[in-house]
Write a protein that holds these residues in place. Sequence first.
Motif, PDB file in Angstrom:
ATOM      1  N   SER A   1       1.230   7.523  -6.770  1.00  0.00           N
ATOM      2  CA  SER A   1       0.615   7.791  -6.463  1.00  0.00           C
ATOM      3  C   SER A   1       0.627   9.297  -6.372  1.00  0.00           C
ATOM      4  N   ARG A   2       1.561   9.356  -5.246  1.00  0.00           N
ATOM      5  CA  ARG A   2       2.220  10.766  -4.837  1.00  0.00           C
ATOM      6  C   ARG A   2       2.821  11.268  -5.903  1.00  0.00           C
ATOM      7  N   ILE A   3       3.382  10.872  -6.783  1.00  0.00           N
ATOM      8  CA  ILE A   3       4.628  10.421  -7.309  1.00  0.00           C
ATOM      9  C   ILE A   3       3.657  11.185  -8.863  1.00  0.00           C
ATOM     10  N   PHE A   4       2.517  10.741  -9.480  1.00  0.00           N
ATOM     11  CA  PHE A   4       2.166  11.332 -10.679  1.00  0.00           C
ATOM     12  C   PHE A   4       1.591  12.634 -10.125  1.00  0.00           C
ATOM     13  N   ASP A   5       1.171  12.514  -8.344  1.00  0.00           N
ATOM     14  CA  ASP A   5       0.512  13.967  -8.559  1.00  0.00           C
ATOM     15  C   ASP A   5       1.373  15.250  -8.671  1.00  0.00           C
ATOM     16  N   SER A   6       2.597  14.751  -8.097  1.00  0.00           N
ATOM     17  CA  SER A   6       3.530  16.176  -8.712  1.00  0.00           C
ATOM     18  C   SER A   6       4.071  16.512  -9.902  1.00  0.00           C
ATOM     19  N   ILE A   7       3.691  15.209 -10.728  1.00  0.00           N
ATOM     20  CA  ILE A   7       4.219  15.507 -12.079  1.00  0.00           C
ATOM     21  C   ILE A   7       2.820  16.206 -13.062  1.00  0.00           C
ATOM     22  N   TRP A   8       1.547  16.219 -12.413  1.00  0.00           N
ATOM     23  CA  TRP A   8       0.380  16.621 -12.660  1.00  0.00           C
ATOM     24  C   TRP A   8       0.373  17.916 -11.981  1.00  0.00           C
ATOM     25  N   ALA A   9       0.752  18.319 -10.747  1.00  0.00           N
ATOM     26  CA  ALA A   9       1.261  19.755 -10.589  1.00  0.00           C
ATOM     27  C   ALA A   9       2.042  20.202 -11.204  1.00  0.00           C
ATOM     28  N   PHE A  10       2.934  19.962 -11.641  1.00  0.00           N
ATOM     29  CA  PHE A  10       4.558  20.733 -12.262  1.00  0.00           C
ATOM     30  C   PHE A  10       3.829  20.730 -13.622  1.00  0.00           C
ATOM     31  N   GLN A  11       3.034  20.183 -14.062  1.00  0.00           N
ATOM     32  CA  GLN A  11       3.232  20.931 -15.469  1.00  0.00           C
ATOM     33  C   GLN A  11       1.577  21.478 -15.339  1.00  0.00           C
ATOM     34  N   TYR A  12       0.657  21.430 -14.620  1.00  0.00           N
ATOM     35  CA  TYR A  12      -0.757  22.017 -14.648  1.00  0.00           C
ATOM     36  C   TYR A  12      -0.195  23.490 -14.594  1.00  0.00           C
ATOM     37  N   HIS A  13      -1.315  24.029 -15.577  1.00  0.00           N
ATOM     38  CA  HIS A  13      -1.002  25.811 -16.060  1.00  0.00           C
ATOM     39  C   HIS A  13      -2.187  26.513 -15.997  1.00  0.00           C
TER      40      HIS A  13
ATOM     41  N   ILE B   1       8.817   9.353  -3.318  1.00  0.00           N
ATOM     42  CA  ILE B   1       9.744   9.363  -2.860  1.00  0.00           C
ATOM     43  C   ILE B   1       9.842   8.483  -1.950  1.00  0.00           C
ATOM     44  N   VAL B   2      10.078   8.999  -0.684  1.00  0.00           N
ATOM     45  CA  VAL B   2       9.886   8.322   0.463  1.00  0.00           C
ATOM     46  C   VAL B   2       8.987   7.214   0.375  1.00  0.00           C
ATOM     47  N   LEU B   3       7.572   7.402  -0.113  1.00  0.00           N
ATOM     48  CA  LEU B   3       6.747   6.187   0.565  1.00  0.00           C
ATOM     49  C   LEU B   3       6.754   4.796  -0.719  1.00  0.00           C
ATOM     50  N   THR B   4       7.341   5.405  -2.099  1.00  0.00           N
ATOM     51  CA  THR B   4       7.597   4.631  -2.143  1.00  0.00           C
ATOM     52  C   THR B   4       8.664   3.302  -1.947  1.00  0.00           C
ATOM     53  N   VAL B   5      10.326   4.047  -0.909  1.00  0.00           N
ATOM     54  CA  VAL B   5      11.531   2.984  -0.721  1.00  0.00           C
ATOM     55  C   VAL B   5      11.090   2.898   0.348  1.00  0.00           C
ATOM     56  N   VAL B   6      10.614   3.193   1.514  1.00  0.00           N
ATOM     57  CA  VAL B   6      10.123   2.842   2.996  1.00  0.00           C
ATOM     58  C   VAL B   6       8.812   1.314   2.347  1.00  0.00           C
ATOM     59  N   GLY B   7       8.316   1.853   1.380  1.00  0.00           N
ATOM     60  CA  GLY B   7       7.213   1.146   0.868  1.00  0.00           C
ATOM     61  C   GLY B   7       8.039  -0.562   0.475  1.00  0.00           C
ATOM     62  N   LEU B   8       9.063  -0.350  -0.751  1.00  0.00           N
ATOM     63  CA  LEU B   8       9.633  -1.052  -0.682  1.00  0.00           C
ATOM     64  C   LEU B   8       9.948  -2.319   0.168  1.00  0.00           C
ATOM     65  N   GLY B   9      10.911  -1.925   0.664  1.00  0.00           N
ATOM     66  CA  GLY B   9      11.646  -2.121   2.416  1.00  0.00           C
ATOM     67  C   GLY B   9      11.332  -2.842   2.930  1.00  0.00           C
ATOM     68  N   ILE B  10      10.039  -2.229   3.271  1.00  0.00           N
ATOM     69  CA  ILE B  10       8.861  -3.023   4.151  1.00  0.00           C
ATOM     70  C   ILE B  10       7.904  -3.867   3.764  1.00  0.00           C
TER      71      ILE B  10
ATOM     72  N   VAL C   1       0.820  -1.576  -0.150  1.00  0.00           N
ATOM     73  CA  VAL C   1      -0.087  -0.108   0.255  1.00  0.00           C
ATOM     74  C   VAL C   1       0.820   1.389  -0.079  1.00  0.00           C
ATOM     75  N   MET C   2       1.792   1.207   0.489  1.00  0.00           N
ATOM     76  CA  MET C   2       3.103   2.163   0.725  1.00  0.00           C
ATOM     77  C   MET C   2       2.912   2.546  -0.852  1.00  0.00           C
ATOM     78  N   VAL C   3       3.843   1.700  -1.213  1.00  0.00           N
ATOM     79  CA  VAL C   3       4.065   2.005  -2.734  1.00  0.00           C
ATOM     80  C   VAL C   3       2.977   2.446  -3.520  1.00  0.00           C
ATOM     81  N   ILE C   4       2.258   1.748  -3.234  1.00  0.00           N
ATOM     82  CA  ILE C   4       0.644   2.353  -3.988  1.00  0.00           C
ATOM     83  C   ILE C   4       0.709   3.651  -3.612  1.00  0.00           C
ATOM     84  N   ALA C   5       0.919   4.025  -2.487  1.00  0.00           N
ATOM     85  CA  ALA C   5       0.408   5.561  -2.700  1.00  0.00           C
ATOM     86  C   ALA C   5       1.789   6.528  -2.393  1.00  0.00           C
ATOM     87  N   GLY C   6       2.590   6.403  -2.403  1.00  0.00           N
ATOM     88  CA  GLY C   6       4.432   6.873  -3.589  1.00  0.00           C
ATOM     89  C   GLY C   6       4.338   6.990  -5.091  1.00  0.00           C
TER      90      GLY C   6
END
Length: 161
Positions: free
Chosen positions: A50-62, A90-99, A43-48
């Motif tokens: 998703s957050r990365i996709f949110d950031s990509i959207w926010a960078f490109q929203y004009h 990034i933190v959620l994805t890395v930690v989720g993979l570790g867990i 779940v943490m990997v999926i959430a991470g």
Amino acid sequence: MTDLSSTGARPASAQEAATGDITVEHPPPRAERSGWTTFAGVVMVIAGISRIFDSIWAFQYHRVLPEDLQGALFGTSLNTYAWIWLAVGIVLTVVGLGIAGVGFMADSQVGRWIGVVAAGVGAITAMSWMAFYPIWSLMYVAVAVVVIYALIVHPARAAHS
């Protein structure tokens, strides 16, 4: 004479050498992985992601931003949110993979507690959008609470849950 250091055997005493009995010391058995722990990692990997996709959207929203954004927690710039979401993702994805069992935090008590903190940070960043997307934010917080529960519950108890 054979080098026993690579096999995990200890050197034979005189009596053991005479009888041919050599004791091999095995490492203690690893604690059994809980399904809850694996669930939390996935779940943490999926959430991470998703957050990365949110950031990509926010960078490109004009386009025009909502007027309510003036009172937002982290200011009025979507770039600020994009950087926060990217870091959290990034933190959620890395930690989720570790867990979940991949990497240096696999089956680590420290990794579980880092996961608790990371899930808490994920919930807090979701709350920053509560005024704009209340259902989505509440769902994100609820998933974070389940992940925190999954990481805190003792593995022996989790196996019986």
